[in-house]
Motif scaffolding. Sequence first.
Motif, PDB file in Angstrom:
ATOM      1  N   VAL A 184       0.816  -1.790  -0.039  1.00 32.29           N
ATOM      2  CA  VAL A 184      -0.144   0.113   0.142  1.00 32.29           C
ATOM      3  C   VAL A 184       0.847   1.240  -0.374  1.00 32.29           C
ATOM      4  O   VAL A 184       1.864   1.481   0.497  1.00 32.29           O
ATOM      5  N   SER A 185       0.819   1.844  -1.140  1.00 33.82           N
ATOM      6  CA  SER A 185       1.663   3.553  -0.216  1.00 33.82           C
ATOM      7  C   SER A 185       0.056   4.167  -1.907  1.00 33.82           C
ATOM      8  O   SER A 185      -0.572   4.290  -2.384  1.00 33.82           O
ATOM      9  N   LEU A 186       0.463   5.265  -0.768  1.00 33.89           N
ATOM     10  CA  LEU A 186      -0.515   7.067  -1.423  1.00 33.89           C
ATOM     11  C   LEU A 186       0.607   7.194  -2.912  1.00 33.89           C
ATOM     12  O   LEU A 186       1.048   7.388  -2.792  1.00 33.89           O
ATOM     13  N   GLN A 187      -0.494   7.662  -4.140  1.00 36.47           N
ATOM     14  CA  GLN A 187       0.034   8.202  -5.136  1.00 36.47           C
ATOM     15  C   GLN A 187       1.024   8.797  -4.724  1.00 36.47           C
ATOM     16  O   GLN A 187       2.125   9.487  -5.399  1.00 36.47           O
ATOM     17  N   ALA A 188       0.574  10.509  -3.982  1.00 35.69           N
ATOM     18  CA  ALA A 188       0.966  11.248  -3.404  1.00 35.69           C
ATOM     19  C   ALA A 188       2.633  10.953  -3.151  1.00 35.69           C
ATOM     20  O   ALA A 188       3.254  12.245  -3.341  1.00 35.69           O
ATOM     21  N   LYS A 189       2.557   9.750  -1.989  1.00 31.81           N
ATOM     22  CA  LYS A 189       3.914   9.540  -1.876  1.00 31.81           C
ATOM     23  C   LYS A 189       5.133   9.661  -3.142  1.00 31.81           C
ATOM     24  O   LYS A 189       6.278   9.884  -2.964  1.00 31.81           O
ATOM     25  N   LEU A 190       4.672   9.216  -3.653  1.00 35.75           N
ATOM     26  CA  LEU A 190       5.011   8.785  -4.616  1.00 35.75           C
ATOM     27  C   LEU A 190       5.563   9.547  -5.937  1.00 35.75           C
ATOM     28  O   LEU A 190       7.073   9.891  -6.144  1.00 35.75           O
ATOM     29  N   GLN A 191       4.586  10.079  -6.434  1.00 40.89           N
ATOM     30  CA  GLN A 191       5.223  11.491  -6.898  1.00 40.89           C
ATOM     31  C   GLN A 191       5.922  12.410  -6.167  1.00 40.89           C
ATOM     32  O   GLN A 191       6.938  12.640  -6.683  1.00 40.89           O
ATOM     33  N   ARG A 192       6.001  12.317  -4.485  1.00 45.63           N
ATOM     34  CA  ARG A 192       7.095  13.338  -3.973  1.00 45.63           C
ATOM     35  C   ARG A 192       8.489  12.552  -3.936  1.00 45.63           C
ATOM     36  O   ARG A 192       9.070  12.914  -4.136  1.00 45.63           O
ATOM     37  N   HIS A 193       8.424  11.290  -4.247  1.00 44.88           N
ATOM     38  CA  HIS A 193       9.248  10.293  -4.173  1.00 44.88           C
ATOM     39  C   HIS A 193      10.024  10.923  -5.530  1.00 44.88           C
ATOM     40  O   HIS A 193      11.536  11.022  -5.901  1.00 44.88           O
ATOM     41  N   TRP A 194       9.121  10.605  -6.394  1.00 43.39           N
ATOM     42  CA  TRP A 194       9.922  10.741  -8.066  1.00 43.39           C
ATOM     43  C   TRP A 194      10.081  12.202  -8.709  1.00 43.39           C
ATOM     44  O   TRP A 194      11.042  12.360  -9.533  1.00 43.39           O
ATOM     45  N   ARG A 195       9.804  12.934  -7.540  1.00 45.72           N
ATOM     46  CA  ARG A 195      10.010  14.968  -7.935  1.00 45.72           C
ATOM     47  C   ARG A 195      11.233  14.602  -7.898  1.00 45.72           C
ATOM     48  O   ARG A 195      12.824  15.792  -8.290  1.00 45.72           O
ATOM     49  N   ARG A 196      11.664  14.867  -6.572  1.00 47.76           N
ATOM     50  CA  ARG A 196      12.414  14.686  -5.734  1.00 47.76           C
ATOM     51  C   ARG A 196      14.256  13.242  -6.822  1.00 47.76           C
ATOM     52  O   ARG A 196      14.609  14.455  -6.752  1.00 47.76           O
TER      53      ARG A 196
END
Length: 379
Positions: free
Chosen positions: A77-89
């Motif tokens: 389980v992972s929030l989409q927003a968490k992945l987006q933050r991770h991949w923006r970095r």
Amino acid sequence: MSTAPLLIALISETVLPVVNDLPQSLAHLCAGLSARGHQLQLVRPRQAEDQDRHSDERLLLTRGWMLPGLPGWQWGVSLQAKLQRHWRRKRPDVLYIATAGPLGLAALRAGRQLGIPVVSSLTEQVQALTHSHSLSPFYRLFDHYLRWFHNRSQLTLVPTSSQLQTLQRRGFEHLQLLTSGVDSQLFHPRQRDNALRTRWGLNDGDIAVLHRGRPNQLLARSWNALRNRYPQRRLKLLLLDDGPHDAAPGALVDSLQVEAADAASLATLMASTDLLLLAQPGAVADGMVLQALASGLGIVAFDQGAAAQHIRHGHNGALALPDDADSFATATTWLLEDPETLRRVRLNARQYAGRHSWSNISQHLEGYLCSACASPWPN
């Protein structure tokens, strides 16, 4: 390396055991990609041994839970927003999604939102899961979801051509073939252990027949046909399976239950046998067939799935008509008709498996990932 280095985010969540953070096949693929100069980010559920481990730019750990009634399967389980933050970095060049579960769905949506190319994979094990006792009531719903999910990626990789054709008929799009690989140095005829064969009660010239899977009536019929056809030969049936079965091992004359605790012991076991029977209905795993071929075994299997993909009847194995017990028994006895036939088939099996090393499969995967990076998103 013929292409520019890529930063590849790999999303995985299901199959255990985990080796170096990944299921074994993915571990081999990632090792091959790394050897070709690419960098990897891994997104996966937290395991028991990860209690004191923290995420970083190379590894993102998420919450997960085991699927009831399906040992070895886990969803993350992972929030989409968490992945987006991770991949923006640290933005990947491409996502390789090896799961269609909640974690894979979040990754797919995040990738599309950020405009990152997405390649997904759909294995035969996941297809078989839709027919499991736990999920069979939801087959239509799950199948619809899988089609929707994979049609939203730029490419979906499947392990066999028969699966590719079946999925195309069911409305899956953007499909490409990526077969499994095999560690042909681990699974090798030189792993043969004559002391082990002696413990099985076999001498030089005797035949060890391995059955990998649940013993069933089809196996019993083929085994009896083999023993009746060659009463003068010493044959031993080795049963490798720890699940329930409908043909008791004790009812199979000259049979013995065997175990393989890890890949190394499995490689020794397979190389120490001569013939492999895959007498279970339905398609068998891609890796299972390749391991046997690399070990130099004569294989008898039904003409479907991975067996149809890798075995040419009479050349590197024997194929039977699907769900035809007489055909399977005939193929089994044919392989032992002439010692030269079995020797030739085993040599061809080993030669074929040598072309399916994980390094070669990783190179094919690299090509698909580069193709996705160079292609626009489908409408």
